[in-house]
Design a protein around this motif. Structure first.
Motif, short mmCIF file in Angstrom:
data_model
loop_
_atom_site.label_atom_id
_atom_site.label_comp_id
_atom_site.label_asym_id
_atom_site.label_seq_id
_atom_site.Cartn_x
_atom_site.Cartn_y
_atom_site.Cartn_z
N ALA A 14 0.70 -1.29 -0.24
CA ALA A 14 -0.18 0.07 0.19
C ALA A 14 1.11 1.04 0.03
CB ALA A 14 -1.43 -0.24 1.16
N LEU A 15 1.85 1.50 0.96
CA LEU A 15 3.30 2.62 0.63
C LEU A 15 3.49 3.00 -0.90
CD1 LEU A 15 5.02 2.19 3.86
CD2 LEU A 15 2.92 4.00 3.74
N LYS A 62 13.71 17.13 0.96
CA LYS A 62 12.32 17.04 1.40
C LYS A 62 11.86 15.93 1.61
CE LYS A 62 10.22 17.13 -3.37
NZ LYS A 62 9.51 15.32 -3.27
N ASP A 63 11.99 14.69 1.10
CA ASP A 63 11.13 13.42 1.63
C ASP A 63 12.18 12.79 2.74
OD1 ASP A 63 9.30 14.03 -0.49
OD2 ASP A 63 10.64 13.33 -1.72
N GLY A 64 12.88 13.22 3.21
CA GLY A 64 14.10 12.65 4.50
C GLY A 64 14.93 11.19 3.80
N LEU A 65 15.60 11.93 2.67
CA LEU A 65 16.01 10.48 1.52
C LEU A 65 17.28 11.01 1.99
CD1 LEU A 65 14.15 10.14 -1.76
CD2 LEU A 65 14.36 8.32 0.17
N LEU A 98 4.11 7.13 2.30
CA LEU A 98 3.92 7.23 0.93
C LEU A 98 5.82 7.19 0.17
CD1 LEU A 98 0.66 8.37 0.19
CD2 LEU A 98 1.11 5.63 0.50
N ILE A 99 5.95 6.06 -0.01
CA ILE A 99 7.66 6.15 -0.85
C ILE A 99 7.13 6.98 -2.14
CG2 ILE A 99 8.78 4.35 -2.71
CD1 ILE A 99 7.79 2.94 0.20
N PRO A 100 7.74 7.75 -1.58
CA PRO A 100 8.25 8.97 -3.54
C PRO A 100 7.99 8.32 -4.04
CG PRO A 100 9.93 8.65 -1.60
CD PRO A 100 9.31 7.13 -1.27
N GLU A 101 7.46 9.21 -5.23
CA GLU A 101 7.29 9.32 -6.88
C GLU A 101 8.48 8.44 -7.41
OE1 GLU A 101 5.00 11.18 -10.55
OE2 GLU A 101 5.08 11.94 -8.78
#
Length: 557
Positions: A76-77, A505-508, A133-136
């Motif tokens: 789902a993520l 921005k996505d914490g990566l 959610l997993i980044p696009e």
């Protein structure tokens, strides 16, 4: 007119204590059993279940299971358009406050480490646009879950138990009388056990397992053998692990779907899931510093509460310890019994003060402000790096268990999913060892007031069933991992405190940079000194990274 109003006001104020005293005087005396401990055990005594029982054959023997084809795994993520937040704690009753300030305030969130876990917004960690959610454009290749056990009864010698004993001693002796908001104490009994999971605690881990399967189940396709998950020997730890497994694999399937490694939790035994057992300084005055600091704050915020509630009880002199015990009783009773009469004794502000009491305890006892915290948590970081690089640990100067981590059977290095169960204080030390500086940017915490820009909250770090998830990602999506990020109770954490990890921005963080940063962190943490050296915590305690300041070492004994 002003003169008349002044006389009226004075007369009204003077009348308040007289009215309260009169109310107390008319109240019935407490029952002699008030404050006593009541227990119940099930199954009934002298009843033993026969397993297997020929009278009640199991489903696998009876057959007739109906159609049993499985569907595909969920992820789902990576596929859902939105993320479902944990915002309720069914079947617990949402407590009210004494001042009924409004529905936006959630008392649950002010219980510190006694709070049921809830979804934290990434903005609270400094990443307002990040999502669980997993980044696009990315794909997930691996997941690491470190979770706390579910809601439990108090530990031995707890403040609620001490308060109950005090109430019962008064009731069985000269007696006491409670009225108004405290009237329930007249026939209140202590119904809490000790340390094992409550029914709600079991539910928490079952649901955590279900949620993890829905979000990360597709990773099971990468296994070539049964997974190995880890926990420790304490009853609540085993029950938490088994309930998680039942939720993740299914009640009828879980026993045959994975291996449960149970590490010994006892003084002298190495385990990264309870490292304090091999870190002596965590059990002396250094480890107890959180209690010292939090008591400074409780001495400030509890006197007005004592003064207010004392109007409603005679025969018992309320103290600071009693107030803390009553606030903890609210949390423990709600987690165990679904509701507590202690909860609405306190105002919204007083619950925020209680939260800060717990924040101080964790910051200075098991978090960034304690010089043993990073040393205790660094062993799990070593294991994380070992799993990420698929290389065996060779340096055992930490809480790492050599027998376990050198065994390919007990400690496999090729799993797409890892699940470790631990305690609140350990989770706090691991977060500290990982150097998530967004949680510590306003430290050290003052003991005389609540800072306006507070970033360290024990209810966000280590509530019941707290979960830290490391997501290993490929960006762009491929079979090769390229990045990693961490979610703490669904909130995405910045990794900028880790050497080599840039702001994102996505914490990566790029995976090689993260691994190198963790290796540098492992190298700088001195387990032998911080856990065994003879030193005292510097005053003022300005530590924010969980290590004794190297510059002060020449001043130690």
């Amino acid at each position: 007119m002003n003169y008349i109003m002044s006389r009226y006001s004075i007369a009204f104020l003077v009348a308040i204590p007289l009215v309260r005293c009169a109310v107390v005087g008319r109240a019935p005396r407490a029952s002699s059993f008030a404050g006593s401990t009541t227990t119940f055990e099930f199954p009934p005594p002298n009843v033993t279940a026969t397993i297997p029982d020929p009278n009640f054959p199991v489903g696998s023997i009876l057959g007739f299971a109906g159609p049993t084809p499985t569907g595909n795994e969920a992820e789902a993520l990576a596929t859902a358009p939105a993320f479902p937040k944990v915002e309720t704690a069914y079947p617990l009753i949402q407590p009210d406050t004494a001042d009924h300030q409004g529905s936006t305030f959630n008392v649950f969130h002010s219980w510190g480490n006694l709070a049921p876990w809830f979804s934290v917004d990434s903005s609270d960690f400094g990443l307002p646009s990040a999502s669980p959610l997993i980044p696009e454009g990315c794909g997930i290749t691996q997941a690491f879950l470190l979770h706390r056990h579910g809601a439990r009864y108090p530990t031995g010698g707890s403040a609620p138990a001490a308060f109950a004993a005090k109430i019962h001693q008064a009731a069985a002796g000269a007696g006491f009388t409670a009225s108004g908001p405290l009237a329930f104490l007249n026939d209140w009994t202590y119904k809490l056990g000790a340390e094992i999971l409550t029914p709600f605690g079991r539910e928490q881990l079952l649901e955590l397992g279900v949620g993890f399967r829905v979000n990360y189940g597709d990773l099971l396709k990468g296994f070539n053998d049964l997974p190995v998950f880890r926990t420790t020997t304490e009853a609540r730890m085993i029950d938490s692990a088994l309930n998680f497994a039942a939720g993740f694999f299914g009640v009828q399937q879980f026993a045959e779907s994975y291996h449960q490694l149970i590490e010994i939790e006892q003084e002298g035994f190495n385990s990264t899931l309870q490292p304090g057992n091999v870190c002596p300084n965590s059990g002396n005055s250094i480890g107890e510093f959180g209690g010292v600091q939090s008591s400074k704050w409780s001495a400030i915020f509890t006197p007005p509460i004592i003064k207010r509630l004392s109007w409603f009880i005679t025969g018992v002199n309320l103290t600071t310890s009693d107030i803390i015990g009553m606030q903890q009783a609210c949390a423990y009773e709600t987690n165990a019994l679904g509701f507590s009469s202690f909860c609405d004794l306190f105002t919204e502000e007083e619950w925020k003060q209680f939260e800060y009491f717990n924040d101080l305890s964790f910051w200075y006892g098991d978090g960034p402000g304690n010089p043993t915290a990073a040393a205790r948590g660094i062993g799990w970081v070593q294991e994380l790096v070992s799993r990420l690089t698929q290389t065996r640990i060779t340096d055992f100067d930490s809480a790492v268990n050599k027998t376990i981590v050198t065994s390919p059977i007990l400690f496999p290095l090729d799993q797409p999913i890892y699940v470790d169960a631990t305690h609140d204080n350990v989770l706090s030390t691991i977060v500290t060892a990982l150097n998530f500086t967004s949680l510590t940017r306003n430290g050290p915490l003052p003991t005389d007031h609540i800072p306006a820009d507070q970033t360290w909250f024990s209810s966000r770090v280590a509530p019941f069933s707290s979960n830290l998830v490391g997501q290993v990602l490929s960006c762009p999506a491929s079979s090769q991992p390229t990045h990693i990020r961490f979610l703490l109770n669904d909130g995405v954490l910045p990794l900028t405190g880790i050497q080599g990890c840039a702001a994102n921005k996505d914490g990566l963080c790029e995976l090689p940079s993260f691994i190198a940063g963790m290796q540098a962190r492992i190298a700088e943490v001195d387990f032998q000194f911080d856990c065994f050296a003879n030193f005292t915590i510097p005053i003022p305690d300005n530590i924010v990274d969980g290590r004794f300041p190297p510059a002060l070492r020449n001043m130690t004994g």
